[in-house]
Enzyme design. Structure first.
Site, PDB file in Angstrom:
ATOM      1  N   LYS A  22       7.230  -4.644   7.961  1.00 38.16           N
ATOM      2  CA  LYS A  22       6.552  -3.668   7.095  1.00 38.16           C
ATOM      3  C   LYS A  22       5.588  -2.814   7.908  1.00 38.16           C
ATOM      4  CE  LYS A  22       2.812  -5.044   4.590  1.00 38.16           C
ATOM      5  NZ  LYS A  22       1.654  -4.179   4.882  1.00 38.16           N
ATOM      6  N   ASN A  23       4.762  -3.471   8.736  1.00 39.22           N
ATOM      7  CA  ASN A  23       3.714  -2.732   9.450  1.00 39.22           C
ATOM      8  C   ASN A  23       4.254  -1.881  10.593  1.00 39.22           C
ATOM      9  OD1 ASN A  23       1.906  -3.826   7.698  1.00 39.22           O
ATOM     10  ND2 ASN A  23       0.926  -5.208   9.174  1.00 39.22           N
ATOM     11  N   ARG A  96      -3.437   0.937   1.132  1.00 43.93           N
ATOM     12  CA  ARG A  96      -4.326   1.596   2.087  1.00 43.93           C
ATOM     13  C   ARG A  96      -3.556   2.323   3.185  1.00 43.93           C
ATOM     14  NH1 ARG A  96      -7.047   0.000   5.377  1.00 43.93           N
ATOM     15  NH2 ARG A  96      -9.037   0.985   5.091  1.00 43.93           N
ATOM     16  N   CYS A 120     -11.099  -3.247  -0.713  1.00 43.74           N
ATOM     17  CA  CYS A 120      -9.899  -3.963  -1.126  1.00 43.74           C
ATOM     18  C   CYS A 120     -10.229  -5.443  -1.117  1.00 43.74           C
ATOM     19  CB  CYS A 120      -8.716  -3.661  -0.218  1.00 43.74           C
ATOM     20  SG  CYS A 120      -8.832  -4.437   1.367  1.00 43.74           S
ATOM     21  N   ARG A 125     -12.993  -2.428   4.772  1.00 44.76           N
ATOM     22  CA  ARG A 125     -11.929  -1.717   5.490  1.00 44.76           C
ATOM     23  C   ARG A 125     -12.089  -0.198   5.485  1.00 44.76           C
ATOM     24  NH1 ARG A 125      -6.246  -4.607   4.161  1.00 44.76           N
ATOM     25  NH2 ARG A 125      -5.630  -3.792   6.161  1.00 44.76           N
ATOM     26  N   ASP A 308      -3.265 -11.836   9.866  1.00 42.80           N
ATOM     27  CA  ASP A 308      -2.259 -11.881   8.799  1.00 42.80           C
ATOM     28  C   ASP A 308      -1.564 -13.239   8.696  1.00 42.80           C
ATOM     29  OD1 ASP A 308      -2.867  -9.336   8.051  1.00 42.80           O
ATOM     30  OD2 ASP A 308      -1.088  -8.383   8.872  1.00 42.80           O
ATOM     31  N   ARG A 400       4.815  -7.108  -2.025  1.00 44.15           N
ATOM     32  CA  ARG A 400       4.410  -5.974  -1.185  1.00 44.15           C
ATOM     33  C   ARG A 400       4.911  -6.164   0.243  1.00 44.15           C
ATOM     34  NH1 ARG A 400      -1.469  -5.324  -0.502  1.00 44.15           N
ATOM     35  NH2 ARG A 400      -0.552  -3.988   1.046  1.00 44.15           N
TER      36      ARG A 400
END
Ligand code: UD1
Length: 425
Positions: A22-23, A96, A120, A125, A308, A400
């Site tokens: 995802k990132n 974000r 968040c 952040r 994470d 997500r």
């Protein structure tokens, strides 16, 4: 709303394939804003955050064809029709990372209007470092009605020092610098594999970037970029989560398409805790034999232990033998999962930025609630470890960032199922 039901205590067996990251996918998709023409992006994960980001691109006037190639999600993207420069509150609020359009929009269109993300679940952040960097590159910034408005006729190269290495900040400014006038140097830049793969893609598009994977990235601005084909790298956080799933549930699995070199800090810690791990090309073989031992963890920017995976590691430590101190140095409020894991019988105390985890003999299933993306993964692992039934509500957080998690785990022998509920949460 969906919930997950897990009947724990069943060892895993078989194999799990890792999806695209995802990132990595989000900034790669943002890079398509930098030039018109068709991009071809494959190994894209099927995730809610990616869908949200594609929705934003479409609102900017960008054409997106969302297809499949050999069960692989492939995106064809052309930003020739780019006509809007605004990322609205409704989208930025839910994700974000929408802020990743800021750098490319100012660089290509000379303007952007982006909602400020606000707080968040895992902390304040801010995006001040993104903004300071753009300002140094000559952008004029105005804050108005919760939005940041940036404009510049053409950005110019600059030397930018990040007070703290920021992943999306480095990505935003690196993208902006590719078509700025002159050279830029990003100092104390993020070294995450997702930053490196984005830089490699930009070079493939004709950018001139050096120093990827080091704290100093140099970018010589060029007049124009061209579209490219790119493959999304495997998700190291997803791979780490499934390695830890073996630690939680027991058993042995092969993880296919994991880049072990992106997981060295995690592999070292898990081996210390007693998991057997063998690297074989793109695959990893994981086996648990006997109870794990406690290890201390401190989250750090890459190549350190990733924030994470902090919540998932805490679940493992909850039943390990001994005492573990888990220190979170990246985000200030990332212990929301503690109260939920405790509901299953874990002994965890939070003191400032550290959690002290005293390993207990076993967990017992209970109803729990997901609070953010990675916290929900830690609850799935807790459910796999616990005796009896664990029900996790608010699993939209999980959707997500984890593609078909319950299907992948069920195929590896876990008793896990998704259910619709009447309750609105
Ligand atoms: C990215 C990842 C996220 C991961 C995080 C840290 C994406 C889409 N998300 O988030 O999954 O948890 O890296 O590895 O890639 N900071 C500032 N000012 C800024 C920017 C950041 O003070 O302008 C601070 C943050 O509050 C935090 C630290 O820098 O304390 C690192 O955050 P950052 O790397 O920017 O996280 P993200 O890029 O948002």
């Amino acid at each position: 709303m969906d919930q997950l039901k897990i009947e724990g205590g069943r060892p895993l067996k078989g194999s799990i394939r890792i999806s695209g990251a995802k990132n990595a996918a989000l900034p790669v998709i943002a890079a398509t804003i930098l030039t018109g023409g068709w991009f071809h992006i494959n190994n894209c994960p099927r995730l809610r955050d990616i869908d949200t980001f594609l929705k934003l691109l479409k609102e900017l006037g960008i054409e997106v064809i969302d297809g499949t190639d050999d069960d692989d999600r492939c995106l064809e993207i052309d930003s020739s029709g780019l006509s809007n420069h605004e990322a609205a509150y409704e989208l930025v609020r839910t994700m974000r990372a929408s802020v990743l359009v800021l750098g490319p929009l100012v660089a290509r269109m000379g303007k952007a209007r982006i909602s400020l993300p606000g707080g968040c679940a895992i902390g304040a952040r801010p995006i001040d470092l993104h903004l300071k960097g753009l300002e140094k590159m000559g952008a004029r910034l105005k804050l108005k009605e919760g939005y940041v408005e940036a404009s510049a006729s053409r950005l110019k190269g600059a030397e930018i020092y990040f007070d703290t290495p920021t992943v999306t900040g480095t990505e935003n400014l690196m993208m902006a610098a590719t078509i700025a006038k002159g050279a830029s140097v990003l100092k104390n830049a993020a070294r995450e594999p997702e930053v490196v793969t984005l830089g490699e893609m930009l070079n493939h598009m004709g950018a001139r970037i050096r120093g990827l994977g080091t704290p100093t990235i140099t970018i010589e601005g060029v007049n124009e970029l061209r579209p490219a084909a790119w493959r999304i790298i495997p998700d190291r956080i997803e791979a780490g989560t499934y390695m830890m799933a073996v630690g939680a549930a027991g058993g042995e699995i092969t993880i296919n398409d994991a880049h072990a070199e992106h997981l060295q800090a995690v592999i070292a810690k898990l081996k210390c805790a007693g998991l057997q791990i063998e690297e074989a090309g793109p695959n990893l073989f994981i086996r648990k034999k006997g109870r794990l031992q406690s290890v201390d963890i401190k989250t750090l920017p890459y190549p350190g232990f990733p924030t994470d995976l902090q919540a998932q590691m805490m679940t493992l430590m909850a039943t390990a033998e001994g005492l573990s101190v888990i220190t979170e140095t990246i985000f200030e409020n990332r212990f929301m999962h503690v109260a939920e894991i405790r509901r299953l019988g874990a002994d965890i105390k939070v003191e400032g930025r550290s959690a002290i985890v005293r390993g207990v003999n076993g967990l017992k299933g209970a109803p729990v609630m997901a609070t953010d993306l990675r916290a929900s993964a830690s609850l799935v692992l807790a459910g796999l470890a616990a005796k009896g039934m664990t029900t996790i509500s608010r699993v939209y957080h999980l959707d997500r960032g984890y593609e078909a998690m319950e299907k992948k785990l069920a195929a590896a022998g876990a008793r896990i199922a998704r259910e619709k509920t009447e309750t609105p949460y």
